[in-house]
Structure formats: C-alpha cells, structure tokens
Design an enzyme around this catalytic site. Structure first.
Site, short mmCIF file in Angstrom:
data_model
loop_
_atom_site.label_atom_id
_atom_site.label_comp_id
_atom_site.label_asym_id
_atom_site.label_seq_id
_atom_site.Cartn_x
_atom_site.Cartn_y
_atom_site.Cartn_z
CG HIS A 83 0.08 -0.26 2.38
ND1 HIS A 83 -0.43 -1.83 2.87
CD2 HIS A 83 0.69 0.02 3.24
CE1 HIS A 83 0.59 -1.82 3.85
NE2 HIS A 83 0.79 -0.60 4.75
CG ASP A 117 5.25 -4.35 4.82
OD1 ASP A 117 5.61 -4.36 6.79
OD2 ASP A 117 3.78 -2.51 5.22
CD GLU A 164 5.65 -7.68 8.31
OE1 GLU A 164 5.00 -8.10 9.04
OE2 GLU A 164 4.90 -7.74 7.46
CG HIS A 169 7.83 -3.00 14.30
ND1 HIS A 169 8.46 -3.85 13.57
CD2 HIS A 169 7.05 -2.29 13.33
CE1 HIS A 169 7.71 -4.04 12.35
NE2 HIS A 169 7.09 -2.79 12.41
CG ASP A 170 4.79 -5.32 13.62
OD1 ASP A 170 4.09 -3.90 13.63
OD2 ASP A 170 4.90 -5.39 12.21
C1 GLC Z 1 3.28 -5.16 8.85
C2 GLC Z 1 4.28 -3.91 9.44
C3 GLC Z 1 4.05 -3.49 10.50
C4 GLC Z 1 2.39 -2.06 9.47
C5 GLC Z 1 1.70 -3.05 8.72
C6 GLC Z 1 1.44 -2.57 7.36
O1 GLC Z 1 2.85 -6.35 9.23
O2 GLC Z 1 5.52 -4.78 10.56
O3 GLC Z 1 3.98 -2.41 11.31
O4 GLC Z 1 1.19 -2.08 10.63
O5 GLC Z 1 2.65 -3.82 8.43
O6 GLC Z 1 2.46 -1.87 6.34
#
Ligand code: GLC
Length: 650
Positions: A192, A297, A339, A403-404
C-alpha cells in the site's frame, strides 16, 4: 501447440528483442552493457514466464514486460559504481552471510534509537561492540501528517522524513555502515501507499490511470462480495477493509478504497502491471542508495481475488518472484526479507532463493513465548522439529519480538495433535502476557482485541513480557534474578536453534515498556508504541560494566554471541530435537560438517532432572572447555542453559 510450448519458444525471442531495443541506451557504457545483458540473458526468461502468468491475458502483455525490463535498465545505468562491485561479488559467491555465525541483526526506529540519520552514524561504535552486522532501520520515508502506522504509510519512497535527514544522509550512512561491516536493511512497503502519495493524489483528482493503481469502487457491490471472506487485520479500527473516501470524482461523489490496514493506507492493485513496474522502480531506487536488504512488508496481501481470503494467493508469490528477477537483473546485491506473519505453512511458501531468500520465523518466536508461559516445550519442540526446514539457499531470522505485536501463530492442527485446544490456548496466552492471569510474570497489553472472535495479540518489550518489569516493581531480587535468567534462556534459543538472530535494539539492556506512549508517540491509539521506547543510552555505561539487570542481560547475551561465532552449525536451519523426558526442557543438537553443538534449556524456574541416557552419547565440553559430566541424572537449575560441544573439535 500448448501454451507451455509457446512460452518456451517465445521467451528467448522476447529477451532477444529486448536486447536489441535497449542496447542503444548503454552506448558508451560497455561494462554496464555487458553486465546488464548477461544478467538479462540469465534471468530474462524467468521474468518472461512470471509476467506471462500474471498478465499474459492482456493484449499489451509484451509491452508490459518491456516496460519492466526498461525500469531495470534505467536502474542498472544509474547504479553507483561501488555498489556494482558488490553486485559482482554477490553473483560470484552468493549470500555468504546466510551461513555466517557472526551475523547479528539489530532493528530500531531512527528517531528513537539515535534522533536522526546522522545520529545513527554516531552510534556505529555501539553497534559494532554489540556485534551488529545488519541494521534494519524502520520505515524512514516521508509520511502524511497525523498517524502513519509507524512509518508504514509511505507518501514518497524517494524522500526521507525531513526530521530524520535526507536521501543523501541515508546514502552516506549506508556507506559508513558498510565500511564498518554493517549492512543496511530498509522496508519496501509495497502492499500500500499512504493516502497522500502522488499516485493517490492523482487518483483522488480523478485520473483514471492512477485510480487503477488502487482498488476503488463506486458502490458497495464488490466490496460486499469480498468482505465475508476477509480477516480483520486491525479489528479495533472496526468495520471492514474498505474506506469511503469522499470527493473522488465519480457517480457517487467518492469511492470505496481497499485499505487492509489503516484507512490512510491504500492497497495497491498489482493486477495492473503498471503498478508492478512502478514499484520495481521504487525498489531499485532504494537499492541504488546502498540498501542491501529490503524487508518486503505484508507479503501475503499483495493480490486479491473474489471468493478468497485475499491472503497468500499464488499471484502474490509471482509478484515477489518477478521483483526478485528484476533485482537479479539490475541489482543482484539486493536481498529480500519476507514479512509474512500467517499460518506456518504459508510463511514458508514465501521463502525461496528466487522469491524471498530470507524470512522472519514468527512460529519460533511465538512458540518460545508459549513455552515460557506454560513451562512446557511440547509445541516449541514441534515447531523446531517439523517447521524449520527451508529450501536450500534460504534462511530464517530468529527473534523474540519486533516493532510489531506478538500473535499466537502456531498451527491449530499442531496444537490439536498435542491435545491442546487452540482457541482456548490463545486466550490463555493473551491473558498471561497481558498480565491479567494471576500466575503471570508478564507485563504487556492486548493489541487489537476483536470483541467478536475474542482474538488479540500482545504488545510489550522482551524484558517486560519476560517478567523483569514486575520483578523490579516488586523489588524482589529473587524474581529479578529469575527474570534475567528467563530472558537469557529465551535469547539462547534465538541465538542457537537455527537462523540468524535479530534483536530489537534496547532489548539487550532489558528495556522495559514505555507507558508514556499515548502522549509520546504518533499513533495514540496504537499500543505497539508501548514496545518502541526511546533507546536508553543513559543505561549503557553501567550496563557495559555488567552491573544491574541490564548489565547481566547484556553480558549474558555477549557470551552467547561469542559462543555462537565459534560454531557454524548454529547458523544452519537444520536442527535435531532431542526427545527429552521432562517437558520443561528443550534440547537439540546442531551439526554442520564437523562442528557439533548440544543445547539444553530449562524453560521453568524449578530444577529439572536430565538423565545421562537422554543425550547423544559423546563426550561434551562446555564453552570454557570443561568436560560436561553427564554420567548420571543431573539437575538443571531454573532457566539454566547448557551449551556443549564435542570434546574433540573445540
Ligand atoms: C507490517 C508492519 C506493521 C504494519 C503493517 C502495515 O506488518 O510490520 O508494522 O502495521 O505491515 O504496513
């Protein structure tokens, strides 16, 4: 003629045509021309096949392929010479650091770690002392005003957020880091863009070309057909994955826009090949700045199809593979990190040398926390024994938190096969790690609780979740000691079980949750800021002396890493899990050529017996070279970690 025959015949021809078309661009650049066309020769057919599978039905398919290769050629022409030398080395030897036990990843937000990019440059000494070889800086691109999902709403991939510095600063930092043996990793937020990215702005103004970059609908007919099949990714934001954006020209005076995450993050439409080419351009732009790893991502969400969950679709893989082929042609030094925080079967499907050769291992992460809460390593053993294998040439990142938030991503079927009710167990784990459970040592918060399904995930730093915060608050030295040992036990598995260890910077000092997050962070309703604190530089001097809980954690971690560095087997993904009788214990053996390491970790605070016959019959020595006497049953102290190697190969 079958379509397979057609492709086999057509692919080399298309590559040849492209060579003729693009050759004049390389006039006067013979070396670049030679390298580019050699790589096109090697990877062009693969790219052709991928693009054919994705867009072969389009009348302009050949043109789209050409456009993509043109993007690659432009980037190859612009690639700075020092990085081209790295390209050549990479092509010759592959990704050597995948098997290097010295590798340590660190991750953090630029502003929270060091203020700005120049500040990061001043902290290189700290990083090298810790042993960091790869630094993942969280998204540092221009973002919209207001909330931006921790930088994951990107307004411009080619501009650094002004308070952090400039693109030139980023390039300079990448170079300085490299001089110190540290590779730079950044995000490619490719699912996005922010709602104010120039593509989105043009779409808003009614430009149909850019409206086709996104998934926009005049009414709810199509969204309503998709919604019943979609998972709510951020349930707390409520509603479904579509956001009404008023003012976009059209019959309804606005449009419904697909927004999987937050309403200000507009999903890109990869069914439009122009989007793929555009993103390839952004990707190569970053690669040419000196970025070695791009974290891809949210890979599962890249493709949507009605009647499906719109996650992990085959085409999402093809998109990544196509980008991989483009990178192989224009920037072979670049490595993709996937990810995908989804079902373990789906996580693995993104991992392959020609897709994303590197991936987070979220199952190992969640299983460690699960074992820490239950003091039972059954699911963790299952994860290690059955779900760590990867295709040759790929590698895991092992970690305890990022960070998540932490999600309980074990497979339902794995839990059931061990007599565990998956939903009930997840609910127990949420109660445990949010600190609600009376027997919990953890301090965390529920993230994105779904009132309908009861699902939630967990926010918190390593130390707070592992009991240090509660122990310090209670002022109980026994509990503090236990928490420190628990943290080191968890880290020992990260450092030895299989893959490359990743640390959220600050966890090496036992950093606690940041309760100021509602007022000190850009996303006041997003409690992931609880575990994204400002780096505690003030604690570094005492911690470096080994003092206090922070110092013990740091010293213990350094010892672990020192041990790891000496054992190449610890950087392999293969692991032989030992069938130890006590479920509190996790034991495994790692082997690589003649390096052999035995690890046994007690996941409980009580002493647990380990029988001599339970271990592989060898004579083992500990890291100090002392023989490990294992002739009878021996007691492992609470959270004790035993690491041993074969006596004959130390
Ligand atoms: C990934 C990132 C996360 C974010 C999501 C949307 O999962 O690690 O922090 O909110 O993507 O970009």
């Amino acid at each position: 003629m079958t379509s397979g025959d057609w492709i086999t015949r057509e692919a080399p021809r298309a590559v040849e045509r492209l060579q003729t078309r693009l050759a004049p661009r390389f006039n006067g650049r013979p070396r670049r021309r030679r390298d580019f066309f050699r790589r096109l020769e090697t990877h062009g057919e693969r790219l052709f096949r991928l693009i054919h599978r994705l867009y072969g039905w389009r009348w302009d398919f050949a043109w789209q392929l050409e456009r993509l290769v043109e993007v690659a050629a432009e980037a190859a022409l612009a690639r700075p010479s020092p990085i081209r030398r790295l390209d050549a080395a990479r092509e010759e030897s592959g990704i050597e650091w995948f098997g290097d036990p010295r590798v340590l990843w660190g991750m953090g937000y630029v502003d929270r770690f060091a203020g700005d990019l120049a500040g990061v440059g001043k902290r290189i000494e700290y990083l090298t002392e810790l042993g960091v070889t790869h630094l993942h800086l969280m998204p540092l691109y221009a973002v919209p005003e207001g909330p931006n999902d921790g930088g994951y709403a990107v307004s411009d991939y080619r501009r650094v957020r002004p308070d952090l510095g400039t693109m030139e600063d980023l390039e300079a930092l990448a170079e300085r880091l490299r001089e110190h043996g540290i590779a730079l990793a950044l995000d490619l937020v490719l699912n996005h863009t922010a709602h104010d990215h120039p593509w989105a702005l043009k779409a808003r103004q009614g430009d149909p070309r850019y409206q086709d970059y996104y998934l926009m609908f005049d009414d709810r007919t199509l969204p309503d057909r998709f919604v019943p099949h979609l998972r709510e990714i951020f349930p707390e934001r409520g509603g479904d994955a579509f956001t009404w954006v008023p003012g976009i020209p059209g019959p309804a005076g606005g449009k419904w826009v697909w927004t999987t995450f937050y309403p200000f993050q507009w999903d890109l439409n990869y069914a439009n090949p122009e989007v793929l080419a555009a993103m390839a351009g952004e990707m190569l732009f970053l690669a040419n700045r000196g970025v070695e790893v791009l974290r891809m991502d949210a890979t599962p969400f890249l493709w949507k199809r009605e009647g499906t969950s719109c996650e992990n679709l085959e085409e999402a893989h093809l998109v990544l593979q196509a980008l991989n082929a483009v990178a192989a042609i224009a920037a072979p030094f670049l490595v993709f990190l996937s990810e995908a925080i989804v079902h373990p079967d789906d996580v693995v499907r993104f991992v392959a040398p020609q897709e994303c050769p590197l991936a987070y291992n979220p199952l190992l992460m969640a299983s460690e926390w699960e074992a820490a809460a239950t003091r039972d390593t059954t699911l963790l053993r299952h994860a290690l024994a059955h779900r760590t294998a990867l295709p040759e040439g790929s590698q895991w990142l092992t970690y305890l938190r990022s960070h998540d938030d932490i999600g309980w991503g074990f497979a339902d079927e794995d839990a059931i096969s061990h007599g565990i009710d998956p939903a009930g167990h997840r609910s127990f784990l949420n109660s445990f790690y949010s600190g609600a459970h009376p027997a919990s040592f953890a301090r965390g918060m529920l993230f994105q609780e779904n009132p309908v399904t009861g699902d939630a995930r967990i926010s918190g730093t390593l130390a707070s979740l592992a009991g240090l915060e509660a122990a310090l608050e209670a002022g109980d030295p026994v509990l503090v000691d236990q928490a420190v040992r628990r943290i080191l036990a968890l880290l020992s598995v990260v450092a030895t079980a299989g893959g490359l260890p990743l640390l959220y910077l600050g966890d090496e000092l036992g950093q606690l949750n940041d309760y100021r997050w509602p007022t000190h962070s850009p996303g006041a309703d997003d409690n992931r800021w609880l575990h994204r604190p400002f780096f505690p530089w003030e604690e570094v001097p005492t911690a470096s002396e080994g003092m206090g809980a922070s110092g013990r954690i740091r010293a213990g971690l350094l010892r672990l890493l020192e041990f790891r560095r000496r054992h190449p087997s610890l950087a392999t993904t293969e692991v032989e899990v030992l069938p130890l009788r006590s479920r509190e214990l996790l034991g495994y053996r790692k082997r690589h050529h003649d390096d052999e390491v035995l690890v046994v970790v007690n996941f409980s605070e009580r002493s647990v017996g380990l029988g001599a016959g339970e271990l592989p019959p060898r004579s083992w020595v500990d890291p100090e070279g002392q023989p490990v006497a294992w002739d009878t049953t021996r007691l492992l102290d609470g959270y004790q970690v035993v690491m041993a190697t074969r006596s004959d190969i130390r």
